[in-house]
Design a protein around this motif. Structure first.
Motif, PDB file in Angstrom:
ATOM      1  N   ILE A   1       0.809  -1.222   0.000  1.00 33.38           N
ATOM      2  CA  ILE A   1       0.000   0.000   0.000  1.00 33.38           C
ATOM      3  C   ILE A   1       0.837   1.265   0.000  1.00 33.38           C
ATOM      4  O   ILE A   1       0.475   2.268  -0.644  1.00 33.38           O
ATOM      5  N   ILE A   2       1.956   1.249   0.673  1.00 33.79           N
ATOM      6  CA  ILE A   2       2.704   2.499   0.897  1.00 33.79           C
ATOM      7  C   ILE A   2       3.178   3.178  -0.389  1.00 33.79           C
ATOM      8  O   ILE A   2       3.323   4.418  -0.407  1.00 33.79           O
ATOM      9  N   PRO A   3       3.409   2.468  -1.514  1.00 30.46           N
ATOM     10  CA  PRO A   3       3.768   3.194  -2.745  1.00 30.46           C
ATOM     11  C   PRO A   3       2.675   4.144  -3.229  1.00 30.46           C
ATOM     12  O   PRO A   3       2.946   5.046  -4.026  1.00 30.46           O
ATOM     13  N   PHE A   4       1.452   3.944  -2.738  1.00 29.11           N
ATOM     14  CA  PHE A   4       0.336   4.775  -3.190  1.00 29.11           C
ATOM     15  C   PHE A   4       0.068   5.967  -2.267  1.00 29.11           C
ATOM     16  O   PHE A   4      -0.898   6.705  -2.466  1.00 29.11           O
ATOM     17  N   VAL A   5       0.894   6.155  -1.262  1.00 30.98           N
ATOM     18  CA  VAL A   5       0.653   7.231  -0.305  1.00 30.98           C
ATOM     19  C   VAL A   5       0.688   8.586  -1.011  1.00 30.98           C
ATOM     20  O   VAL A   5       1.479   8.798  -1.942  1.00 30.98           O
ATOM     21  N   ARG A   6      -0.198   9.486  -0.594  1.00 34.71           N
ATOM     22  CA  ARG A   6      -0.256  10.836  -1.149  1.00 34.71           C
ATOM     23  C   ARG A   6      -0.258  11.859  -0.023  1.00 34.71           C
ATOM     24  O   ARG A   6      -0.781  11.607   1.060  1.00 34.71           O
TER      25      ARG A   6
ATOM     26  N   TYR B   1      -0.642  16.491   5.714  1.00 33.73           N
ATOM     27  CA  TYR B   1      -0.792  15.128   6.235  1.00 33.73           C
ATOM     28  C   TYR B   1      -0.598  14.143   5.090  1.00 33.73           C
ATOM     29  O   TYR B   1      -0.524  14.526   3.913  1.00 33.73           O
ATOM     30  N   LEU B   2      -0.497  12.879   5.413  1.00 29.59           N
ATOM     31  CA  LEU B   2      -0.417  11.824   4.407  1.00 29.59           C
ATOM     32  C   LEU B   2      -1.701  11.020   4.411  1.00 29.59           C
ATOM     33  O   LEU B   2      -2.376  10.895   5.433  1.00 29.59           O
ATOM     34  N   SER B   3      -2.045  10.465   3.267  1.00 25.80           N
ATOM     35  CA  SER B   3      -3.231   9.613   3.195  1.00 25.80           C
ATOM     36  C   SER B   3      -2.975   8.463   2.237  1.00 25.80           C
ATOM     37  O   SER B   3      -2.087   8.528   1.381  1.00 25.80           O
ATOM     38  N   ILE B   4      -3.744   7.402   2.408  1.00 22.93           N
ATOM     39  CA  ILE B   4      -3.643   6.221   1.555  1.00 22.93           C
ATOM     40  C   ILE B   4      -5.022   5.938   0.971  1.00 22.93           C
ATOM     41  O   ILE B   4      -6.040   6.413   1.491  1.00 22.93           O
TER      42      ILE B   4
ATOM     43  N   GLY C   1      -4.481  14.660  -1.556  1.00 20.99           N
ATOM     44  CA  GLY C   1      -4.670  13.435  -0.788  1.00 20.99           C
ATOM     45  C   GLY C   1      -5.707  12.544  -1.450  1.00 20.99           C
ATOM     46  O   GLY C   1      -5.977  12.627  -2.651  1.00 20.99           O
ATOM     47  N   TYR C   2      -6.314  11.667  -0.648  1.00 23.44           N
ATOM     48  CA  TYR C   2      -7.375  10.789  -1.122  1.00 23.44           C
ATOM     49  C   TYR C   2      -8.710  11.208  -0.510  1.00 23.44           C
ATOM     50  O   TYR C   2      -8.740  11.729   0.613  1.00 23.44           O
ATOM     51  N   PRO C   3      -9.803  10.981  -1.227  1.00 25.95           N
ATOM     52  CA  PRO C   3     -11.109  11.342  -0.669  1.00 25.95           C
ATOM     53  C   PRO C   3     -11.489  10.473   0.513  1.00 25.95           C
ATOM     54  O   PRO C   3     -11.189   9.282   0.534  1.00 25.95           O
ATOM     55  N   ASP C   4     -12.131  11.087   1.487  1.00 21.96           N
ATOM     56  CA  ASP C   4     -12.723  10.350   2.599  1.00 21.96           C
ATOM     57  C   ASP C   4     -14.175  10.112   2.201  1.00 21.96           C
ATOM     58  O   ASP C   4     -15.083  10.821   2.611  1.00 21.96           O
TER      59      ASP C   4
ATOM     60  N   LYS D   1      -7.803  12.609  -9.788  1.00 23.51           N
ATOM     61  CA  LYS D   1      -7.366  12.651  -8.394  1.00 23.51           C
ATOM     62  C   LYS D   1      -8.141  13.740  -7.663  1.00 23.51           C
ATOM     63  O   LYS D   1      -8.661  14.684  -8.268  1.00 23.51           O
ATOM     64  N   LEU D   2      -8.197  13.615  -6.355  1.00 22.63           N
ATOM     65  CA  LEU D   2      -8.931  14.580  -5.543  1.00 22.63           C
ATOM     66  C   LEU D   2      -8.253  15.950  -5.586  1.00 22.63           C
ATOM     67  O   LEU D   2      -7.047  16.054  -5.412  1.00 22.63           O
TER      68      LEU D   2
END
Length: 308
Positions: free
Chosen positions: A53-58, A182-185, A219-222, A263-264
């Motif tokens: 998963i970590i390669p996709f961190v934004r 912040y970081l998100s996955i 980041g990624y959407p919540d 992307k968001l």
């Protein structure tokens, strides 16, 4: 969630008869480093997923509501949420299908977010203005919905604007904002990690991936109802899922791959009582942009999906 220095002083939490989680001091805030995520994955007993998963961190930028805009603290140059868009060229105010003005949501002074935009995804100067219709139930599921949201870039504030000065401000309330990086996955339903999260750990992964960001950039959407990249690709091009499902498997895979370009850009939840704004029947609005458009500072083709 926030990882503090004594993270490894674990607190054991038994969710059911079969699983025990070392939740430690995971209380508030959001992961700032990949190491924070590594500890979170370990805490929820899914450390085997970390390397996948970590390669996709934004990196994302959380927007926090600050001071109420008043005559005493007024500055047209600052980023703001709600109120009237000080310095916006009112001649360009976007309108909906009926000719009604869209509601102003957010102004971002790009110079203010330079320290938080760690990958340099935005320009270093200028202003972004976000608008949305509150008079029409736009869910982003029709190409016609494009008229119900708008993102506009301005190089400079407009001095001739009728709302440049505080004296013209009354309602609705507007607030200055603060920022935090912040970081998100990706969430478990995100197409980027399709097939990586098995059903037996989906609950644990969901706990780790949820950001609970009310207002944020990048980041990624919540999400409330799952992934939206494919929605953006289909509806922005005048298609829908009936058309998509009628295509060959090869064509569907091509479209799905293209959808990963989205992307968001900005997400806005209606949960904050300070704002006189409710979007999507009390839900959330998600503004998406293609990677190439963000690089080229092109906000004409942004697409917005509502969920509740």
């Amino acid at each position: 969630m926030r990882i503090i220095k004594d993270f490894f002083k674990w607190i054991q939490l038994r969710i059911d008869s079969n699983k025990t989680y070392k939740i430690g001091y995971i209380l508030e805030g959001h992961p700032k480093t990949k190491s924070d995520y590594e500890k979170l994955f370990a805490a929820f007993n899914i450390k085997d997923l970390f390397n996948d998963i970590i390669p996709f961190v934004r990196s994302g930028i959380q927007i926090k509501i600050g001071e109420l805009i008043t005559q005493q603290n007024f500055s047209a140059h600052n980023s703001q949420i709600g109120g009237l868009p000080f310095g916006f060229d009112v001649v360009k105010w976007p309108v909906d299908r009926s000719g009604e003005k869209l509601t102003f949501l957010l102004k971002i002074c790009l110079e203010e977010i330079i320290p938080y935009d760690i990958n340099g995804e935005f320009k270093k100067s200028g202003y972004l203005f976000f608008f949305h219709s509150l008079n029409d139930e736009n869910w982003g599921y029709s190409q016609d919905d494009k008229k119900l949201f708008k993102v506009i870039f301005q190089e400079d504030l407009c001095n001739s604007s009728k709302i440049t000065k505080y004296e013209n401000f009354c309602k609705p309330r507007g607030y200055y904002v603060n920022f935090e990086q912040y970081l998100s996955i990706p969430e478990e339903s995100d197409l980027l990690i399709e097939g990586l999260v098995n059903d037996d750990v989906i609950d644990e992964y969901s706990e780790v991936s949820r950001d609970s960001i009310l207002f944020g950039l990048l980041g990624y959407p919540d999400s409330i109802q799952g992934t939206m990249q494919l929605d953006c690709e289909l509806y922005s091009n005048g298609a829908d899922y009936d058309i998509y499902n009628s295509l060959s498997e090869l064509d569907r895979e091509i479209i799905k791959k293209k959808s990963l370009e989205w992307k968001l850009l900005f997400q806005f939840f209606s949960d904050d009582e300070k704002l006189d704004i409710e979007i999507g029947n009390g839900g959330a609005g998600y503004y998406f942009i293609k990677e190439t458009d963000l690089i080229n500072n092109n906000f004409e083709d942004v697409w917005c999906i509502l969920q509740h």
